[in-house]
Design a protein around this motif. Structure first.
Motif: not given
Ligand code: FE2
Length: 247
Positions: A167-176, A210-226
């Motif tokens: 069966x499948x388990x689902x997790x919403x991902x947040x930074x971490x 190698x570390x079997x590590x997945x890092x979820x990240x989010x970063x601010x950017x210049x939304x106004x300019x985009x």
């Protein structure tokens, strides 16, 4: 080896350049939809090539290469693709046509959508854990001995984990950080250039096999300019406004 994994940049050069300049990584991998919607497909494709040009085909690349399928896109998406077609040089289109549907690296695989029929561009949202497309992807991963698949398309970062009872388990991902056990995982990296999880930032993942590590990240950017670039190019207002909302 630390991979920077980017999906759904969608011609948002402000978001892409901010992440590339501020993150630390060894190699960049792209999971499709580098272009479409926003103002700067040329700069984004140029950056893609300059950073190694390793990635897979998204539905917006497919639409750019096959204008006969544009009827399947929303009006905003169609206008973004038409803007792409007139903004990028023929040699980029030639390169775009070489992008694979699926790309396997080490014990993981990249695909913009699901592995059963990648060019049908099916959506599997976080609430779709019983999706046959998802189950099919896990089956294909098992056949090829891939432990992890990185995907995009929905712009919603999340984790699908196949449990021992299948069966499948689902997790919403947040930074971490997530340290993988021996289960199989389908990991949605979210969207760099057009967030739709309510957080108006550039979303992406880092992966260290190698570390079997997945890092979820989010970063601010210049939304106004985009957003202003979108308005300058005469693209749909909604394509700019949604960047402020992250929807
Ligand atoms: Fe997309």
């Amino acid at each position: 080896m630390k991979y920077l994994i980017l999906s759904d940049v969608h011609a948002n050069y402000q978001a892409l350049s901010k992440v590339l300049q501020n993150e630390t990584y060894d190699e960049v991998l792209y999971i499709g939809d580098l272009i479409g919607y926003a103002a700067d497909p040329y700069l984004c494709y140029k950056t893609f090539l300059e950073t190694g040009g390793v990635g897979v085909m998204g539905n917006h690349e497919y639409g750019t290469l096959h204008p006969d399928v544009l009827g399947r896109f929303s009006e905003n998406a169609r206008k973004g693709i038409l803007h792409t077609i007139k903004s990028i040089p023929p040699e980029y289109l030639t390169h775009m046509a070489t992008l694979p549907e699926v790309l396997a690296i080490d014990n993981f695989v990249l695909c913009h959508t699901m592995l059963g029929n990648p060019l049908s561009f099916q959506y599997v949202f976080p609430e779709n854990k019983e999706s046959s497309y998802l189950l099919e992807s896990f089956q294909k991963m098992k056949e090829k001995d891939h432990q992890v698949m990185f995907t995009g398309h929905t712009h919603k970062p999340c984790i699908f984990k196949e449990k021992e009872d299948k069966t499948i388990e689902i997790y919403l991902a947040h930074d971490g950080d997530l340290y993988l056990d021996d289960a199989r995982y389908v990991i949605n990296a979210g969207s760099v250039g057009q967030s739709r999880n309510g957080v108006p930032k550039a979303h992406y993942v880092l992966y260290d096999p190698q570390k079997k590590k997945v890092s979820f990240r989010s970063m601010d950017y210049d939304v106004k300019k985009a957003a202003e670039r979108i308005f300058q190019e005469g693209l749909p207002e909604f394509s700019g406004q949604r960047l402020y909302l992250g929807t």
